[in-house]
Design an enzyme around this catalytic site. Sequence first.
Site, PDB file in Angstrom:
ATOM      1  N   GLY A  11       0.540  -5.000   0.845  1.00 26.48           N
ATOM      2  CA  GLY A  11      -0.752  -4.952   0.019  1.00 26.48           C
ATOM      3  C   GLY A  11      -0.358  -5.778  -1.462  1.00 26.48           C
ATOM      4  O   GLY A  11      -1.391  -6.130  -1.916  1.00 26.48           O
ATOM      5  N   ALA A  43       0.829  -1.149   0.015  1.00 25.76           N
ATOM      6  CA  ALA A  43      -0.066  -0.014   0.076  1.00 25.76           C
ATOM      7  C   ALA A  43       0.971   1.343   0.093  1.00 25.76           C
ATOM      8  O   ALA A  43       2.129   1.225   0.478  1.00 25.76           O
ATOM      9  CB  ALA A  43      -0.675  -0.172   1.215  1.00 25.76           C
ATOM     10  N   GLU A 101      -0.630  -9.189  -0.605  1.00 17.34           N
ATOM     11  CA  GLU A 101      -2.006  -9.432  -0.377  1.00 17.34           C
ATOM     12  C   GLU A 101      -2.838  -9.504  -1.695  1.00 17.34           C
ATOM     13  O   GLU A 101      -3.803 -10.510  -1.716  1.00 17.34           O
ATOM     14  CB  GLU A 101      -2.691  -8.474   0.555  1.00 17.34           C
ATOM     15  CG  GLU A 101      -2.287  -8.780   1.959  1.00 17.34           C
ATOM     16  CD  GLU A 101      -2.300  -7.574   2.916  1.00 17.34           C
ATOM     17  OE1 GLU A 101      -2.050  -6.326   2.580  1.00 17.34           O
ATOM     18  OE2 GLU A 101      -2.878  -7.598   3.991  1.00 17.34           O
ATOM     19  N   GLU A 133       4.358  -4.969   7.363  1.00 16.92           N
ATOM     20  CA  GLU A 133       3.743  -3.945   8.167  1.00 16.92           C
ATOM     21  C   GLU A 133       3.990  -3.765   9.594  1.00 16.92           C
ATOM     22  O   GLU A 133       4.093  -2.558  10.038  1.00 16.92           O
ATOM     23  CB  GLU A 133       2.107  -4.439   8.077  1.00 16.92           C
ATOM     24  CG  GLU A 133       1.570  -4.152   6.672  1.00 16.92           C
ATOM     25  CD  GLU A 133       1.617  -5.228   5.977  1.00 16.92           C
ATOM     26  OE1 GLU A 133       2.333  -6.370   6.006  1.00 16.92           O
ATOM     27  OE2 GLU A 133       1.046  -5.337   4.730  1.00 16.92           O
TER      28      GLU A 133
HETATM   29  N1  DAK Z   1       4.628   2.973  -0.953  1.00 16.17           N
HETATM   30  C1  DAK Z   1       4.892   4.232  -1.475  1.00 16.17           C
HETATM   31  N2  DAK Z   1       6.170   4.481  -2.099  1.00 16.17           N
HETATM   32  C2  DAK Z   1       6.972   3.198  -2.084  1.00 16.17           C
HETATM   33  C3  DAK Z   1       6.646   2.240  -1.394  1.00 16.17           C
HETATM   34  C4  DAK Z   1       5.541   1.916  -0.778  1.00 16.17           C
HETATM   35  N3  DAK Z   1       4.712   0.869  -0.288  1.00 16.17           N
HETATM   36  N4  DAK Z   1       7.598   1.225  -1.978  1.00 16.17           N
HETATM   37  C5  DAK Z   1       8.523   1.935  -2.554  1.00 16.17           C
HETATM   38  N5  DAK Z   1       8.116   3.149  -2.761  1.00 16.17           N
HETATM   39  C6  DAK Z   1       8.790   4.285  -3.621  1.00 16.17           C
HETATM   40  C7  DAK Z   1       9.928   4.852  -2.754  1.00 16.17           C
HETATM   41  O1  DAK Z   1       9.752   5.590  -2.002  1.00 16.17           O
HETATM   42  C8  DAK Z   1      10.856   5.319  -3.811  1.00 16.17           C
HETATM   43  O2  DAK Z   1      10.446   6.497  -4.298  1.00 16.17           O
HETATM   44  P1  DAK Z   1      11.216   7.756  -4.470  1.00 16.17           P
HETATM   45  O3  DAK Z   1      12.241   8.055  -3.180  1.00 16.17           O
HETATM   46  O4  DAK Z   1      12.107   7.392  -5.769  1.00 16.17           O
HETATM   47  O5  DAK Z   1      10.252   9.030  -4.879  1.00 16.17           O
HETATM   48  C9  DAK Z   1      10.698   4.458  -4.827  1.00 16.17           C
HETATM   49  O6  DAK Z   1       9.443   3.607  -4.751  1.00 16.17           O
HETATM   50  C10 DAK Z   1      11.715   3.113  -4.988  1.00 16.17           C
HETATM   51  O7  DAK Z   1      11.888   2.704  -3.968  1.00 16.17           O
HETATM   52  P2  DAK Z   1      13.146   2.415  -3.191  1.00 16.17           P
HETATM   53  O8  DAK Z   1      14.059   3.668  -3.404  1.00 16.17           O
HETATM   54  O9  DAK Z   1      13.136   2.211  -1.661  1.00 16.17           O
HETATM   55  O10 DAK Z   1      13.808   1.073  -3.700  1.00 16.17           O
HETATM   56  P3  DAK Z   1      14.713   0.168  -3.209  1.00 16.17           P
HETATM   57  O11 DAK Z   1      15.128  -0.905  -4.226  1.00 16.17           O
HETATM   58  O12 DAK Z   1      15.769   0.768  -2.228  1.00 16.17           O
HETATM   59  O13 DAK Z   1      13.904  -0.921  -2.131  1.00 16.17           O
HETATM   60  C11 DAK Z   1      12.023  -1.758  -1.521  1.00 16.17           C
HETATM   61  C12 DAK Z   1      12.800  -1.585  -2.769  1.00 16.17           C
HETATM   62  C13 DAK Z   1      10.648  -2.347  -1.941  1.00 16.17           C
HETATM   63  C14 DAK Z   1      12.682  -2.933  -0.440  1.00 16.17           C
HETATM   64  C15 DAK Z   1      11.663  -0.378  -0.595  1.00 16.17           C
HETATM   65  O14 DAK Z   1      11.041   0.328  -1.389  1.00 16.17           O
HETATM   66  C16 DAK Z   1      10.569  -0.782   0.341  1.00 16.17           C
HETATM   67  O15 DAK Z   1      10.976  -1.315   1.688  1.00 16.17           O
HETATM   68  N6  DAK Z   1       9.509  -0.369   0.274  1.00 16.17           N
HETATM   69  C17 DAK Z   1       8.192  -0.344   1.190  1.00 16.17           C
HETATM   70  C18 DAK Z   1       7.838  -1.817   1.321  1.00 16.17           C
HETATM   71  C19 DAK Z   1       6.821  -2.047   2.422  1.00 16.17           C
HETATM   72  O16 DAK Z   1       7.207  -1.622   3.588  1.00 16.17           O
HETATM   73  N7  DAK Z   1       5.533  -2.556   1.909  1.00 16.17           N
HETATM   74  C20 DAK Z   1       4.415  -2.650   2.717  1.00 16.17           C
HETATM   75  C21 DAK Z   1       3.800  -1.320   2.692  1.00 16.17           C
HETATM   76  S1  DAK Z   1       2.533  -1.247   3.990  1.00 16.17           S
HETATM   77  C22 DAK Z   1      -3.992  -1.129   6.847  1.00 16.17           C
HETATM   78  C23 DAK Z   1      -4.345  -0.710   5.493  1.00 16.17           C
HETATM   79  C24 DAK Z   1      -3.334  -1.119   4.765  1.00 16.17           C
HETATM   80  C25 DAK Z   1      -2.126  -1.445   5.163  1.00 16.17           C
HETATM   81  C26 DAK Z   1      -1.955  -1.948   6.375  1.00 16.17           C
HETATM   82  C27 DAK Z   1      -2.699  -1.475   7.452  1.00 16.17           C
HETATM   83  N8  DAK Z   1      -4.968  -0.633   7.885  1.00 16.17           N
HETATM   84  C28 DAK Z   1      -6.101   0.248   7.563  1.00 16.17           C
HETATM   85  C29 DAK Z   1      -4.879  -1.347   9.374  1.00 16.17           C
HETATM   86  C30 DAK Z   1      -1.091  -2.133   4.015  1.00 16.17           C
HETATM   87  C31 DAK Z   1       0.142  -1.940   4.333  1.00 16.17           C
HETATM   88  C32 DAK Z   1       1.108  -2.052   3.554  1.00 16.17           C
HETATM   89  O17 DAK Z   1       0.942  -2.617   2.375  1.00 16.17           O
END
Ligand code: DAK
Length: 260
Positions: A111, A66, A114, A134
Amino acid sequence: MGFETIRLEVEGAVATLTVDRPKALNALNSKALEELLAAVTQVHQQSGVRVLLVTGAGEKAFVAGADIAQMANYSAEEALAFSRAGHKVMAALEALPFPTIAAVNGFALGGGCELALACDLIYASEKAKFGLPEVTLAVIPGFGGTQRLARRTGLSRAKELVYTGEMIDASKAKEYHLVLEVLPVDKLLGHCREVAGKIASRGPLAVTKAKTVIAQGWDLDLAAGNELESQAFGSLFATADQKEGMQAFLEKRAAAFKGL
Ligand code: DAK
């Protein structure tokens, strides 16, 4: 219908839905959720589609989660609404009357994992990485991860992955029964299309019944599930395709199914 964050292509009986925000590693913001729901609704209503492939644009990500930038300042109420919007997309995918295949071409995190879990079959490229990170952001999965992961991996692995937030590579995901096969990067979509083509060539009403019975039976006890199967099996003998399928077998020719 024109979309900003996704692409929807239909080729014969196979539709392909590509999440297309490569600069944000295809992260799902509200717009993407809204468009995913619209696209899934569109293919649901489109006659002739028999399989949906779901994948991510670019070389790096399926869907990296997400959109954290959008969620960061959410109030509890806004987060609840966002979670419900995600659940709606996943439920719509599961409710499609034909199989869905996730072609996981890179990061499938949060997400994104998921989204894959809401598909019937999951294939991955050697570069794919899965995880529910998360808790590293001090939240929990919000689009069904706490519920659907355990149904694939068993409870213990699901707890491990959710509690630690650790990423796993594609071969580990296969070992954990999350992924069916791991393919070289350039073979992933071809493999998924081949599986889709096979499914699309089978009796469509039978495939739909199979999907329904497997899904509904999962939540029932064995006797109730078996009864569901008997009812569905019986009902298929009232279709023209069943007559065609069995007649074609007896006449040693290929069947021509019409979905009737
Ligand atoms: N959201 C927004 N932007 C993201 C992103 C994300 N999930 N993942 C990557 N990006 C963006 C980065 O910010 C970066 O943007 P710029 O800085 O270039 O503008 C670009 O994509 C490239 O990412 P990186 O520079 O970080 O690339 P790397 O190769 O260094 O790293 C990575 C890749 C996938 C390991 C890293 O980007 C990363 O850790 N991303 C986040 C992964 C993550 O934590 N995903 C889970 C998201 S949380 C809920 C509702 C929904 C949810 C939970 C609860 N409730 C209402 C209870 C859902 C939660 C999630 O999905």
